[in-house]
Design a protein around this motif. Structure first.
Motif, PDB file in Angstrom:
ATOM      1  N   ALA A   9       0.761  -1.298  -0.631  1.00 63.99           N
ATOM      2  CA  ALA A   9       0.392   0.104   0.040  1.00 63.99           C
ATOM      3  C   ALA A   9       0.294   1.251   0.000  1.00 63.99           C
ATOM      4  O   ALA A   9       0.179   2.107  -0.088  1.00 63.99           O
ATOM      5  CB  ALA A   9      -0.788  -0.141   1.629  1.00 63.99           C
ATOM      6  N   PHE A  10       2.154   1.319   0.918  1.00 64.99           N
ATOM      7  CA  PHE A  10       2.932   2.372   0.182  1.00 64.99           C
ATOM      8  C   PHE A  10       4.058   2.356  -0.896  1.00 64.99           C
ATOM      9  O   PHE A  10       4.348   2.678  -0.804  1.00 64.99           O
ATOM     10  CB  PHE A  10       3.347   3.051   2.508  1.00 64.99           C
ATOM     11  N   PHE A  11       4.412   1.387  -0.953  1.00 66.40           N
ATOM     12  CA  PHE A  11       5.757   0.845  -1.916  1.00 66.40           C
ATOM     13  C   PHE A  11       4.751   1.731  -2.972  1.00 66.40           C
ATOM     14  O   PHE A  11       5.694   2.462  -3.712  1.00 66.40           O
ATOM     15  CB  PHE A  11       6.020  -0.366  -1.722  1.00 66.40           C
ATOM     16  N   VAL A  12       4.212   1.307  -3.628  1.00 60.98           N
ATOM     17  CA  VAL A  12       3.405   1.518  -5.007  1.00 60.98           C
ATOM     18  C   VAL A  12       3.446   2.857  -5.413  1.00 60.98           C
ATOM     19  O   VAL A  12       3.812   3.224  -6.154  1.00 60.98           O
ATOM     20  CB  VAL A  12       2.290   0.447  -4.892  1.00 60.98           C
ATOM     21  N   PRO A  13       2.436   3.550  -4.389  1.00 56.73           N
ATOM     22  CA  PRO A  13       2.654   5.242  -4.263  1.00 56.73           C
ATOM     23  C   PRO A  13       3.946   5.818  -5.117  1.00 56.73           C
ATOM     24  O   PRO A  13       4.369   6.967  -5.488  1.00 56.73           O
ATOM     25  CB  PRO A  13       1.385   5.829  -3.544  1.00 56.73           C
ATOM     26  N   ASN A  14       4.728   5.090  -3.724  1.00 55.15           N
ATOM     27  CA  ASN A  14       5.695   5.550  -3.184  1.00 55.15           C
ATOM     28  C   ASN A  14       6.781   5.683  -5.049  1.00 55.15           C
ATOM     29  O   ASN A  14       7.276   6.487  -5.196  1.00 55.15           O
ATOM     30  CB  ASN A  14       6.739   5.715  -2.614  1.00 55.15           C
ATOM     31  N   ILE A  15       6.234   4.639  -5.805  1.00 53.59           N
ATOM     32  CA  ILE A  15       7.661   3.802  -6.724  1.00 53.59           C
ATOM     33  C   ILE A  15       7.202   4.456  -8.015  1.00 53.59           C
ATOM     34  O   ILE A  15       7.635   5.487  -8.597  1.00 53.59           O
ATOM     35  CB  ILE A  15       7.720   2.661  -6.416  1.00 53.59           C
ATOM     36  N   VAL A  16       5.711   5.073  -8.174  1.00 58.20           N
ATOM     37  CA  VAL A  16       4.919   5.346  -9.227  1.00 58.20           C
ATOM     38  C   VAL A  16       4.922   6.916  -9.502  1.00 58.20           C
ATOM     39  O   VAL A  16       4.576   7.606 -10.329  1.00 58.20           O
ATOM     40  CB  VAL A  16       3.318   4.642  -9.659  1.00 58.20           C
TER      41      VAL A  16
END
Length: 176
Positions: A9-16
């Protein structure tokens, strides 16, 4: 499994996401509220308002709060690490590449195209908060808060944290 969900939930938004904390807040909201249902839109808006009133980057504060709320201290650690470490590694790699090609017209054009995308994402988040305000507290309270906030920010040049604090107090006293 909850730790894995917090990480994603926090990895995806921070990568994209690109453009810093405020630019990725709509992506985090989509995960926390939309995908996993850990918070309602209203709770997310209140958490964001409180987080904006405190010093330090918003994304890490949101990650720490949501992680702790969902899975305690371990959840907070996982969510904050998912927010910070991958982005740090990616940025170190990208910085080297961009620095080597800093005079390239392509790199300059890419930077110009990012700004409108961030503006649209922020507009979408604002519209979502406006809709939640109209459905929850109602149009009169939403208009009062928006009007007073606009005057305080634009005319009086008050710090945004003070405006958020005033809105929280107004909501607590009159709407709570």
């Amino acid at each position: 499994m909850i730790y894995w969900h917090l990480f994603v939930a926090f990895f995806v938004p921070n990568i994209v996401g690109y453009g810093g904390g405020p630019a990725i807040i709509p992506l985090i909201e989509a995960e926390v509220v939309g995908r996993y249902g850990w918070m309602t839109s209203q709770e997310f808006a209140e958490t964001l308002a409180l987080g904006n009133a405190l010093p330090s980057p918003i994304a890490t504060k949101m990650a720490g709060y949501v992680g702790y709320d969902v899975a305690g201290a371990g959840g907070a650690i996982i969510a904050v690490l998912a927010t910070v470490v991958p982005t740090l590694l990616l940025m170190l790699g990208a910085l080297g590449i961009l620095y080597r090609h800093r005079e390239s017209p392509r790199v300059k054009r890419m930077s110009q195209w990012v700004r409108p995308v961030i503006a649209l994402m922020m507009a979408s988040l604002t519209l979502g908060f406006l809709t939640a305000g109209l459905e929850g507290p109602g149009p009169i309270h939403t208009a009062i808060i928006a009007g007073v906030a606009a005057i305080a920010l634009i005319r009086l040049k008050l710090h945004p944290a003070l405006v958020v604090l005033a809105a929280v107090i107004y909501g607590g006293l009159l709407l709570g």
